[in-house]
Design a protein around this motif. Structure first.
Motif, PDB file in Angstrom:
ATOM      1  N   LEU A 184       0.812  -1.212   0.000  1.00  0.00           N
ATOM      2  CA  LEU A 184       0.000   0.000   0.000  1.00  0.00           C
ATOM      3  C   LEU A 184       0.847   1.264   0.000  1.00  0.00           C
ATOM      4  O   LEU A 184       0.564   2.216  -0.738  1.00  0.00           O
ATOM      5  N   MET A 202      -6.326  -2.495  -2.778  1.00  0.00           N
ATOM      6  CA  MET A 202      -7.416  -2.567  -1.808  1.00  0.00           C
ATOM      7  C   MET A 202      -8.480  -3.569  -2.247  1.00  0.00           C
ATOM      8  O   MET A 202      -8.992  -4.359  -1.437  1.00  0.00           O
ATOM      9  N   LEU A 223      -7.466   6.744  -0.137  1.00  0.00           N
ATOM     10  CA  LEU A 223      -6.497   6.141  -1.046  1.00  0.00           C
ATOM     11  C   LEU A 223      -5.359   7.077  -1.416  1.00  0.00           C
ATOM     12  O   LEU A 223      -4.236   6.638  -1.681  1.00  0.00           O
ATOM     13  N   ARG A 282      -2.331   5.382   3.864  1.00  0.00           N
ATOM     14  CA  ARG A 282      -2.393   3.943   3.611  1.00  0.00           C
ATOM     15  C   ARG A 282      -2.529   3.175   4.921  1.00  0.00           C
ATOM     16  O   ARG A 282      -2.992   2.028   4.928  1.00  0.00           O
ATOM     17  N   CYS A 335      -6.123   2.832   5.212  1.00  0.00           N
ATOM     18  CA  CYS A 335      -6.574   1.802   4.272  1.00  0.00           C
ATOM     19  C   CYS A 335      -6.329   0.413   4.847  1.00  0.00           C
ATOM     20  O   CYS A 335      -7.194  -0.471   4.796  1.00  0.00           O
ATOM     21  N   VAL A 392      -9.026  -2.770   6.068  1.00  0.00           N
ATOM     22  CA  VAL A 392      -8.916  -4.192   5.739  1.00  0.00           C
ATOM     23  C   VAL A 392      -8.833  -5.034   7.010  1.00  0.00           C
ATOM     24  O   VAL A 392      -9.516  -6.061   7.148  1.00  0.00           O
TER      25      VAL A 392
END
Length: 355
Positions: free
Chosen positions: A7, A24, A62, A177, A180, A184
């Motif tokens: 990422l 992603m 992002l 990131r 991000c 997840v």
């Protein structure tokens, strides 16, 4: 750490986040019922616990601070437009990657040499408008042959690094990131957990240039609750005082944003999160900033209003080529969000709106 490496090393200039979005998508798809996107490129995964429960939305962003080619001089030097909040003092002599239709080109940010400056000029900060990028082209025509053209994104170069103390990690674009990756990780930890709601977890586009994906993505999700997953300023470096950032230290727990320019958090949601942290024995820290903001600044104004909160990590040297954060903060943020999500049933959500 493999996910963090992928990422952070990916290119994601505002408005040109396709490389990060692809990563992603690859991580989110196995963890979700379906993948949703808006028309600007934001991406979010849906995981249903109870279909009749409230919609809980979590999102990092992002994009990263970057640059954009505006034109090439007759001698082959690139002039550029900053994308996001750059501080000029962190830019000179840094390596960058120009992403062209013919491939990537390495360059370096330059300026007039200090050796030829008058003494009074040397003490002045070089302005971004006076900088350029040297890609080794001798003319505008040669730069064009390389594939350079206006609108091409320019990305900082910094390999992802696990530091000597392995709790600390360094990389470019930890803003955001890291958020991000947290989106997840929360879905991953919910795989075998009953949760009385529908969770939407992913990332927006163009946060660094005006929270733009956060304006459009809620129209896809129609959330009831929102958590912005973002970084905050670390106050544990030399020169910082307790008056400036009294609580924000790497490794001392996730950051809860009490105030920023874009939003005052929903008090009942804040209390729910803090009570949960206390019950679970999760350390938390607080941040209050008179300037700046997160995606929550836009999402909380969607529709009739969305109770929102920003949760993140104390991160050193954000908005530069290389940032540093602590892995414990990431793990505790995931643990806290999962515990809160498990509580957010229809009755609890209704209590948040009981005015």
């Amino acid at each position: 750490m493999t996910m963090f490496k992928e990422l952070t090393e990916a290119a994601g200039a505002p408005g040109q986040e396709e490389e990060v979005r692809g990563i992603m998508r690859r991580y989110l798809e196995p963890l979700s019922d379906e993948i949703l996107t808006d028309r600007l490129g934001s991406i979010i995964a849906k995981k249903t616990g109870s279909a009749d429960g409230p919609k809980i939305m979590l999102a990092g962003h992002l994009d990263e601070i970057a640059l954009m080619v505006t034109h090439v001089t007759s001698k082959g030097y690139i002039k550029f437009q900053p994308l996001g909040g750059w501080w000029s003092q962190v830019m000179l002599a840094q390596r960058v990657l120009v992403k062209t239709r013919k491939g990537d080109i390495v360059g370096v940010i330059g300026s007039k040499p200090p050796h030829v400056l008058a003494p009074e000029e040397r003490n002045k900060v070089v302005q971004i408008k006076d900088m350029f990028i040297d890609i080794g082209a001798s003319s505008a025509d040669e730069a064009k042959e390389f594939g350079v053209r206006p609108g091409d994104p320019i990305i900082p170069i910094c390999p992802f690094t696990v530091m000597k103390n392995e709790k600390f990690i360094m990389g470019k674009a930890l803003d955001n990131r890291a958020g991000c990756a947290l989106a997840v990780e929360v879905l991953k930890q919910l795989q075998d957990v009953q949760h009385p709601n529908v969770v939407f977890s992913g990332a927006t586009v163009q946060e660094e240039v005006g929270l733009r994906g956060a304006t459009t993505l809620p129209h896809v999700v129609e959330p009831d609750i929102f958590f912005a997953l973002d970084v905050g300023i670390a106050g544990d470096t030399p020169g910082m005082t307790d008056d400036q950032m009294p609580n924000s230290k790497c490794g001392k727990g996730p950051l809860i944003v009490l105030y920023d320019y874009s939003m005052v958090p929903h008090k009942k949601l804040l209390d729910l999160v803090l009570d949960t942290a206390e019950e679970e024995g999760i350390p938390v820290q607080f941040e209050s900033m008179p300037g700046g903001g997160t995606d929550a600044g836009k999402v909380h104004l969607y529709g009739k209003g969305v109770p929102s909160l920003s949760i993140g990590f104390a991160t050193r040297y954000i908005h530069s080529h290389a940032s540093i954060m602590h892995r414990d903060d990431f793990e505790n943020a995931a643990k806290l969000l999962v515990a809160v999500i498990k509580k957010l049933d229809e009755k609890t959500f209704a209590s948040l709106l009981n005015y």
